[in-house]
Enzyme design. Structure first.
Site, short mmCIF file in Angstrom:
data_model
loop_
_atom_site.label_atom_id
_atom_site.label_comp_id
_atom_site.label_asym_id
_atom_site.label_seq_id
_atom_site.Cartn_x
_atom_site.Cartn_y
_atom_site.Cartn_z
N ASP A 62 0.81 -1.21 0.00
CA ASP A 62 0.00 0.00 0.00
C ASP A 62 0.84 1.26 0.00
O ASP A 62 2.06 1.22 0.17
CB ASP A 62 -0.95 0.01 1.21
CG ASP A 62 -0.28 -0.47 2.50
OD1 ASP A 62 0.95 -0.31 2.64
OD2 ASP A 62 -1.00 -1.00 3.38
N ASN A 128 -7.51 -3.41 14.74
CA ASN A 128 -8.88 -3.75 14.31
C ASN A 128 -8.90 -4.92 13.32
O ASN A 128 -9.92 -5.21 12.72
CB ASN A 128 -9.56 -2.53 13.70
CG ASN A 128 -8.86 -2.01 12.45
OD1 ASN A 128 -7.87 -2.58 11.99
ND2 ASN A 128 -9.36 -0.91 11.89
N HIS A 130 -7.07 -5.18 10.52
CA HIS A 130 -6.82 -4.87 9.11
C HIS A 130 -5.49 -5.47 8.65
O HIS A 130 -4.56 -5.63 9.43
CB HIS A 130 -6.90 -3.36 8.83
CG HIS A 130 -5.74 -2.55 9.30
ND1 HIS A 130 -5.85 -1.59 10.29
CD2 HIS A 130 -4.44 -2.50 8.90
CE1 HIS A 130 -4.68 -1.01 10.47
NE2 HIS A 130 -3.80 -1.56 9.64
N GLU A 135 -9.58 -2.35 5.63
CA GLU A 135 -10.22 -2.08 6.91
C GLU A 135 -11.43 -3.00 7.12
O GLU A 135 -11.90 -3.64 6.17
CB GLU A 135 -10.66 -0.62 6.95
CG GLU A 135 -9.54 0.40 6.79
CD GLU A 135 -8.74 0.62 8.06
OE1 GLU A 135 -8.90 -0.16 9.03
OE2 GLU A 135 -7.94 1.58 8.10
#
Length: 234
Positions: A62, A128, A130, A135
């Site tokens: 990314d 979380n 990810h 996400e």
């Protein structure tokens, strides 16, 4: 999913590097790379090794949208500082977060991944759950895409910027479907704040609300965790 418990992040980097060496010895030519503090000890092991990477291509997960590559928080800058400037590769690919047309960039990156199937993918995991910038709620079948970053991710990244307002709100990320096509995945997690995500990834339901849980469906995943990150596992 195989879990390897290590004493600390340094040992984790050494274990990940030994897995990479084995993969390269079996003909691996394309590495999928990640950024952030998690893989740093792994990159240090690569840099200090005498292995040649001149025939190896890297593809990063990314990149932020809108940050120049010279910005010290761009992932391009991070990779050069921590790996590429010290260990030459055949090719290094990252998404272009400054592309005028991000839809064209998404297609370009998908084509790159198709041309260079990933043999060995290194991953971290967010609090979380990810992976990359995929996400919670990201469809499992998605490929490269533009992501609106979650507030929790922006908050976690704000320590690297002058203020929270300076943190980019979007990124271009390799999709979950592309990650799952990697031949081998090595996920590293260190610290107590990752313990819940690690537990849910390994023992919880496979759900888009915790993206890393999809790795249960992959037949060659190794999870490297320190004692704190493993603290909620049985």
């Amino acid at each position: 999913m195989k879990v390897i418990r290590v004493k600390n992040q340094e040992e984790g980097g050494q274990v990940a590097f030994s897995l990479l060496k084995e993969s390269l010895a079996h003909g691996a030519k394309t590495l999928g790379l990640a950024t952030g503090s998690t893989p740093l000890t792994f990159y240090k092991e690569i840099v200090k090794s005498d292995l040649s990477f001149s025939d190896v291509t890297s593809i990063n997960l990314d990149e932020y949208v809108g940050l120049p590559v010279e910005h010290d928080q761009s992932y391009d800058y991070f990779m050069r500082e921590n790996l590429f400037n010290h260990k030459p590769f055949k090719e290094n690919y990252l998404p272009n977060g400054l592309a005028k047309d991000l839809s064209v960039e998404v297609s370009r990156y998908d084509n790159l991944i198709a041309e260079h199937p990933i043999d060995f993918q290194i991953l971290g995991i967010g609090r979380n759950g990810h992976i990359g910038f995929n996400e919670p709620g990201t469809p499992f079948d998605i490929r490269t895409h533009v992501v609106d970053l979650e507030e929790s991710t922006i908050e976690a990244n704000s320590r690297f910027f002058a203020s929270k307002e300076d943190v980019p709100k979007q990124a271009v990320s390799m999709g979950i479907a592309s990650i799952m096509e990697s031949k081998m995945i090595v996920l590293m997690a260190f610290g107590k704040e990752k313990a819940y995500a690690v537990k849910e990834m390994i023992t919880g339901p496979i759900t888009e609300s915790l993206p890393a849980s999809v790795l249960q469906n992959h037949d060659n995943v190794i999870v490297i965790v320190d004692e704190e990150a493993a603290s909620e596992l049985d």
